[in-house]
Design a protein around this motif. Structure first.
Motif, PDB file in Angstrom:
ATOM      1  N   TYR A  51      35.705  41.281  38.256  1.00  0.00           N
ATOM      2  CA  TYR A  51      35.543  40.483  39.475  1.00  0.00           C
ATOM      3  C   TYR A  51      36.716  40.656  40.437  1.00  0.00           C
ATOM      4  O   TYR A  51      36.747  40.052  41.502  1.00  0.00           O
ATOM      5  CB  TYR A  51      35.380  38.996  39.123  1.00  0.00           C
ATOM      6  CG  TYR A  51      36.528  38.457  38.299  1.00  0.00           C
ATOM      7  CD1 TYR A  51      37.742  38.139  38.890  1.00  0.00           C
ATOM      8  CD2 TYR A  51      36.407  38.285  36.924  1.00  0.00           C
ATOM      9  CE1 TYR A  51      38.802  37.663  38.144  1.00  0.00           C
ATOM     10  CE2 TYR A  51      37.454  37.811  36.169  1.00  0.00           C
ATOM     11  CZ  TYR A  51      38.659  37.505  36.786  1.00  0.00           C
ATOM     12  OH  TYR A  51      39.719  37.052  36.052  1.00  0.00           O
ATOM     13  N   THR A  94      53.125  36.950  42.203  1.00  0.00           N
ATOM     14  CA  THR A  94      51.821  37.331  41.714  1.00  0.00           C
ATOM     15  C   THR A  94      51.580  38.795  42.039  1.00  0.00           C
ATOM     16  O   THR A  94      52.490  39.565  42.272  1.00  0.00           O
ATOM     17  CB  THR A  94      50.743  36.360  42.279  1.00  0.00           C
ATOM     18  OG1 THR A  94      49.462  36.752  41.800  1.00  0.00           O
ATOM     19  CG2 THR A  94      50.717  36.304  43.782  1.00  0.00           C
ATOM     20  N   GLY A  95      50.315  39.219  42.042  1.00  0.00           N
ATOM     21  CA  GLY A  95      50.034  40.626  42.302  1.00  0.00           C
ATOM     22  C   GLY A  95      48.536  40.851  42.438  1.00  0.00           C
ATOM     23  O   GLY A  95      47.824  39.923  42.824  1.00  0.00           O
ATOM     24  N   GLY A  96      48.110  41.974  41.994  1.00  0.00           N
ATOM     25  CA  GLY A  96      48.521  42.865  40.941  1.00  0.00           C
ATOM     26  C   GLY A  96      49.083  42.073  39.738  1.00  0.00           C
ATOM     27  O   GLY A  96      48.969  40.864  39.670  1.00  0.00           O
ATOM     28  N   GLU A  97      49.627  42.810  38.828  1.00  0.00           N
ATOM     29  CA  GLU A  97      50.226  42.152  37.667  1.00  0.00           C
ATOM     30  C   GLU A  97      51.743  42.134  37.852  1.00  0.00           C
ATOM     31  O   GLU A  97      52.397  43.174  37.739  1.00  0.00           O
ATOM     32  CB  GLU A  97      49.826  42.888  36.370  1.00  0.00           C
ATOM     33  CG  GLU A  97      50.529  42.416  35.129  1.00  0.00           C
ATOM     34  CD  GLU A  97      50.564  40.891  34.973  1.00  0.00           C
ATOM     35  OE1 GLU A  97      49.572  40.218  35.225  1.00  0.00           O
ATOM     36  OE2 GLU A  97      51.640  40.378  34.597  1.00  0.00           O
ATOM     37  N   THR A 123      52.159  33.990  38.211  1.00  0.00           N
ATOM     38  CA  THR A 123      50.829  34.104  37.596  1.00  0.00           C
ATOM     39  C   THR A 123      50.705  35.480  36.964  1.00  0.00           C
ATOM     40  O   THR A 123      51.000  36.487  37.602  1.00  0.00           O
ATOM     41  CB  THR A 123      49.715  33.931  38.653  1.00  0.00           C
ATOM     42  OG1 THR A 123      49.874  32.672  39.292  1.00  0.00           O
ATOM     43  CG2 THR A 123      48.342  33.968  38.000  1.00  0.00           C
ATOM     44  N   THR A 124      50.275  35.512  35.703  1.00  0.00           N
ATOM     45  CA  THR A 124      50.236  36.777  34.962  1.00  0.00           C
ATOM     46  C   THR A 124      48.981  36.879  34.114  1.00  0.00           C
ATOM     47  O   THR A 124      48.399  35.857  33.738  1.00  0.00           O
ATOM     48  CB  THR A 124      51.477  36.891  34.042  1.00  0.00           C
ATOM     49  OG1 THR A 124      51.356  38.062  33.224  1.00  0.00           O
ATOM     50  CG2 THR A 124      51.638  35.684  33.134  1.00  0.00           C
ATOM     51  N   SER A 147      46.331  33.919  33.085  1.00  0.00           N
ATOM     52  CA  SER A 147      44.887  34.058  33.268  1.00  0.00           C
ATOM     53  C   SER A 147      44.243  34.430  31.938  1.00  0.00           C
ATOM     54  O   SER A 147      44.731  35.321  31.241  1.00  0.00           O
ATOM     55  CB  SER A 147      44.594  35.150  34.303  1.00  0.00           C
ATOM     56  OG  SER A 147      45.238  34.823  35.511  1.00  0.00           O
ATOM     57  N   ASN A 187      44.346  29.944  33.586  1.00  0.00           N
ATOM     58  CA  ASN A 187      43.282  30.117  34.587  1.00  0.00           C
ATOM     59  C   ASN A 187      42.071  30.817  33.992  1.00  0.00           C
ATOM     60  O   ASN A 187      42.195  31.919  33.460  1.00  0.00           O
ATOM     61  CB  ASN A 187      43.775  31.008  35.742  1.00  0.00           C
ATOM     62  CG  ASN A 187      44.571  30.243  36.784  1.00  0.00           C
ATOM     63  OD1 ASN A 187      44.744  29.037  36.685  1.00  0.00           O
ATOM     64  ND2 ASN A 187      45.037  30.963  37.782  1.00  0.00           N
ATOM     65  N   VAL A 189      38.412  32.158  35.288  1.00  0.00           N
ATOM     66  CA  VAL A 189      37.408  32.343  36.339  1.00  0.00           C
ATOM     67  C   VAL A 189      36.039  32.303  35.656  1.00  0.00           C
ATOM     68  O   VAL A 189      35.801  33.050  34.700  1.00  0.00           O
ATOM     69  CB  VAL A 189      37.600  33.695  37.069  1.00  0.00           C
ATOM     70  CG1 VAL A 189      36.480  33.927  38.069  1.00  0.00           C
ATOM     71  CG2 VAL A 189      38.949  33.734  37.762  1.00  0.00           C
ATOM     72  N   MET A 219      35.128  33.612  43.275  1.00  0.00           N
ATOM     73  CA  MET A 219      35.205  33.648  44.739  1.00  0.00           C
ATOM     74  C   MET A 219      34.847  35.010  45.311  1.00  0.00           C
ATOM     75  O   MET A 219      34.986  36.034  44.659  1.00  0.00           O
ATOM     76  CB  MET A 219      36.634  33.332  45.185  1.00  0.00           C
ATOM     77  CG  MET A 219      37.035  31.896  45.078  1.00  0.00           C
ATOM     78  SD  MET A 219      38.660  31.673  45.822  1.00  0.00           S
ATOM     79  CE  MET A 219      39.720  32.471  44.644  1.00  0.00           C
ATOM     80  N   VAL A 221      36.464  36.958  47.193  1.00  0.00           N
ATOM     81  CA  VAL A 221      37.628  37.663  47.752  1.00  0.00           C
ATOM     82  C   VAL A 221      37.359  39.165  47.749  1.00  0.00           C
ATOM     83  O   VAL A 221      36.670  39.675  46.870  1.00  0.00           O
ATOM     84  CB  VAL A 221      38.929  37.419  46.956  1.00  0.00           C
ATOM     85  CG1 VAL A 221      39.684  36.248  47.500  1.00  0.00           C
ATOM     86  CG2 VAL A 221      38.661  37.273  45.495  1.00  0.00           C
ATOM     87  N   ASN A 225      33.927  43.432  44.628  1.00  0.00           N
ATOM     88  CA  ASN A 225      33.425  42.848  43.383  1.00  0.00           C
ATOM     89  C   ASN A 225      31.940  42.481  43.420  1.00  0.00           C
ATOM     90  O   ASN A 225      31.410  41.929  42.459  1.00  0.00           O
ATOM     91  CB  ASN A 225      34.286  41.640  42.958  1.00  0.00           C
ATOM     92  CG  ASN A 225      34.228  40.486  43.939  1.00  0.00           C
ATOM     93  OD1 ASN A 225      33.452  40.519  44.883  1.00  0.00           O
ATOM     94  ND2 ASN A 225      35.051  39.473  43.713  1.00  0.00           N
ATOM     95  N   MET A 353      42.389  40.991  46.622  1.00  0.00           N
ATOM     96  CA  MET A 353      43.325  40.012  46.077  1.00  0.00           C
ATOM     97  C   MET A 353      44.527  40.680  45.395  1.00  0.00           C
ATOM     98  O   MET A 353      45.632  40.156  45.412  1.00  0.00           O
ATOM     99  CB  MET A 353      42.597  39.153  45.063  1.00  0.00           C
ATOM    100  CG  MET A 353      43.203  37.797  44.850  1.00  0.00           C
ATOM    101  SD  MET A 353      42.052  36.899  43.815  1.00  0.00           S
ATOM    102  CE  MET A 353      42.592  35.263  43.983  1.00  0.00           C
TER     103      MET A 353
HETATM  104  N1  SAM Z   1      47.498  39.759  37.385  1.00  0.00           N
HETATM  105  C1  SAM Z   1      47.776  38.365  37.460  1.00  0.00           C
HETATM  106  C2  SAM Z   1      46.739  37.568  36.713  1.00  0.00           C
HETATM  107  O1  SAM Z   1      45.835  38.168  36.122  1.00  0.00           O
HETATM  108  O2  SAM Z   1      46.853  36.358  36.674  1.00  0.00           O
HETATM  109  C3  SAM Z   1      47.976  37.820  38.854  1.00  0.00           C
HETATM  110  C4  SAM Z   1      47.053  38.281  39.936  1.00  0.00           C
HETATM  111  S1  SAM Z   1      45.386  37.712  39.785  1.00  0.00           S
HETATM  112  C5  SAM Z   1      44.692  38.391  41.259  1.00  0.00           C
HETATM  113  C6  SAM Z   1      45.573  35.985  40.121  1.00  0.00           C
HETATM  114  C7  SAM Z   1      44.408  35.102  39.764  1.00  0.00           C
HETATM  115  O3  SAM Z   1      43.339  35.359  40.627  1.00  0.00           O
HETATM  116  C8  SAM Z   1      43.895  35.294  38.355  1.00  0.00           C
HETATM  117  O4  SAM Z   1      43.859  34.050  37.688  1.00  0.00           O
HETATM  118  C9  SAM Z   1      42.498  35.821  38.574  1.00  0.00           C
HETATM  119  O5  SAM Z   1      41.623  35.428  37.575  1.00  0.00           O
HETATM  120  C10 SAM Z   1      42.148  35.206  39.903  1.00  0.00           C
HETATM  121  N2  SAM Z   1      41.064  35.899  40.602  1.00  0.00           N
HETATM  122  C11 SAM Z   1      40.973  37.200  40.895  1.00  0.00           C
HETATM  123  N3  SAM Z   1      39.808  37.496  41.504  1.00  0.00           N
HETATM  124  C12 SAM Z   1      39.135  36.318  41.615  1.00  0.00           C
HETATM  125  C13 SAM Z   1      37.880  35.942  42.142  1.00  0.00           C
HETATM  126  N4  SAM Z   1      37.051  36.833  42.701  1.00  0.00           N
HETATM  127  N5  SAM Z   1      37.520  34.649  42.095  1.00  0.00           N
HETATM  128  C14 SAM Z   1      38.348  33.730  41.531  1.00  0.00           C
HETATM  129  N6  SAM Z   1      39.554  34.021  41.018  1.00  0.00           N
HETATM  130  C15 SAM Z   1      39.947  35.303  41.044  1.00  0.00           C
END
Ligand code: SAM
Length: 358
Positions: A51, A94-97, A123-124, A147, A187, A189, A219, A221, A225, A353
């Motif tokens: 996603y 945050t990122g990316g990772e 956030t990782t 996550s 987190n 999703v 979402m 974003v 996806n 994102m």
């Molecule tokens: N790599 C890190 C991680 O996995 O947490 C940080 C970046 S990641 C983009 C940050 C958060 O955004 C994660 O918890 C991820 O699940 C969430 N995320 C990414 N795409 C999403 C989406 N389409 N809808 C909701 N949450 C999303």
């Protein structure tokens, strides 16, 4: 509010409004302050969550940012100081990772020293957290969000799409807790037909542990996806499903603008959060700005373009000029994408994102 003047647009970015003095805490066109900054420290990730960074798009031919385009630690720290002067209280890496960025703990230490009062979080995906948790804590990180989309190993491996096992993320969460990165948020999703059958298991697993699971609505974003409204499980449904097993009551927000709606277990086993950016948009209290890996400022997760602050940073502008520019950008901000989602979704391209920072 001062008069906004549009300065010449640097190539590849939106024009930066020429600000008046940076004095004072700016409020945007809807009265919102700039309280939170999310900094994407890398656009790379070792997961290919279906996603977020689907394999088909982020494959071997995908061009990630070249090293020279990425903000250096010194530049990030300078931006942090400037944002702090504009009222920012919280920075999330945050990122990316983010743990893929070499020396991330050094950045944390530099930020802690430069902006000591800031609430500093990260956030990782947890894949490299076990090895780094203590160093991050020692460097001054306050808290961490991990996550984790499922406790079912097969489902999790399929969602991260790189066959990464659940057990290693759970170990990392324990290590982070032992290091004192509390309270840990987890987190998840929730995507219909993919992991929504795991919501109750997730709640059960973390009840009574002090770790707070936040169930996030899937979402729209980015544009890679294949998001469809049908895939979204509304938070109200998530809460209902959990409450059937473990009764819940609303816990109320801790501060204005809190993203997650809090629910506490009636039996005292802790709390969960739900983030309902699709079904109950919280734009009216959104105080977040995002700094992309290459130094563009985004005033909304769903903004199609950012403002090129790196160009200012690298062209000799002093802190007051940069603060003035950020202030002017913020003052003219009127984003409320999630509240007007349907019309905007139809318009097309949105930023990914992984680049802008989740
Ligand atoms: N790599 C890190 C991680 O996995 O947490 C940080 C970046 S990641 C983009 C940050 C958060 O955004 C994660 O918890 C991820 O699940 C969430 N995320 C990414 N795409 C999403 C989406 N389409 N809808 C909701 N949450 C999303």
């Amino acid at each position: 509010m001062g008069k906004t003047v549009i300065a010449l647009a640097p190539a590849g970015s939106l024009p930066i409004p020429a600000g008046s003095a940076a004095a004072g805490v700016p409020r945007d066109a809807l009265g919102r302050v700039l309280r939170d900054l999310r900094v994407s420290v890398t656009d790379r990730c070792n997961f290919r969550c279906t996603y977020c960074m689907p394999k088909e798009v982020f494959d071997a031919s995908h061009e990630f940012l070249p090293h020279g385009e990425i903000l250096t630690f010194e530049e990030i720290v300078r931006m942090a100081r400037i944002f702090r002067s504009l009222g920012t209280e919280k920075i999330r890496l945050t990122g990316g990772e983010p743990l893929l960025r070499r020396g991330i703990e050094r950045l944390v230490a530099m930020l802690r020293e430069a902006v000591p009062a800031i609430d500093l979080t990260l956030t990782t995906n947890g894949s490299a957290l076990k090895a780094k948790a203590r160093a991050l804590r020692d460097a001054g990180l306050d808290r961490i969000t991990v996550s984790l989309d499922s406790l079912d190993d097969a489902t999790f491996r399929a969602m991260n799409d790189v066959d990464f096992p659940v057990a290693r993320v759970l170990e990392a969460i324990d290590e982070a807790a032992a290091a004192g990165l509390d309270p840990i948020k987890v987190n998840m999703v929730v995507k219909r037909g993919v992991n929504d059958d795991q919501v109750v298991d997730m709640a059960r697993h973390f009840r009574g542990t002090g770790r707070i699971v936040r169930f996030i609505e899937y979402m729209d974003v980015g544009s890679t996806n294949g998001w469809r409204m049908d895939d979204v499980i509304a938070s109200a449904e998530t809460v209902r499903r959990i409450a059937q097993h473990f009764p819940l009551e609303p816990a109320g927000a801790r501060y204005s603008g809190e993203v997650a709606e809090r629910w506490r277990y009636v039996d005292g086993a802790g709390e969960i959060g739900v983030i309902s950016s699709v079904t109950q948009a919280f734009c009216s209290t959104c105080t977040r700005a995002r700094l992309s890996t290459d130094g563009e400022l985004y005033t909304c997760l769903f903004a199609p373009r950012g403002y090129d602050l790196k160009r200012m940073l690298r062209s000799g502008a002093d802190d007051a000029a940069i603060a003035g520019a950020i202030s002017a950008i913020w003052r003219q901000r009127s984003d409320r994408y999630s509240e007007i989602r349907t019309a905007e979704t139809a318009r097309g391209r949105k930023v990914e994102m992984s680049y802008i920072g989740g």
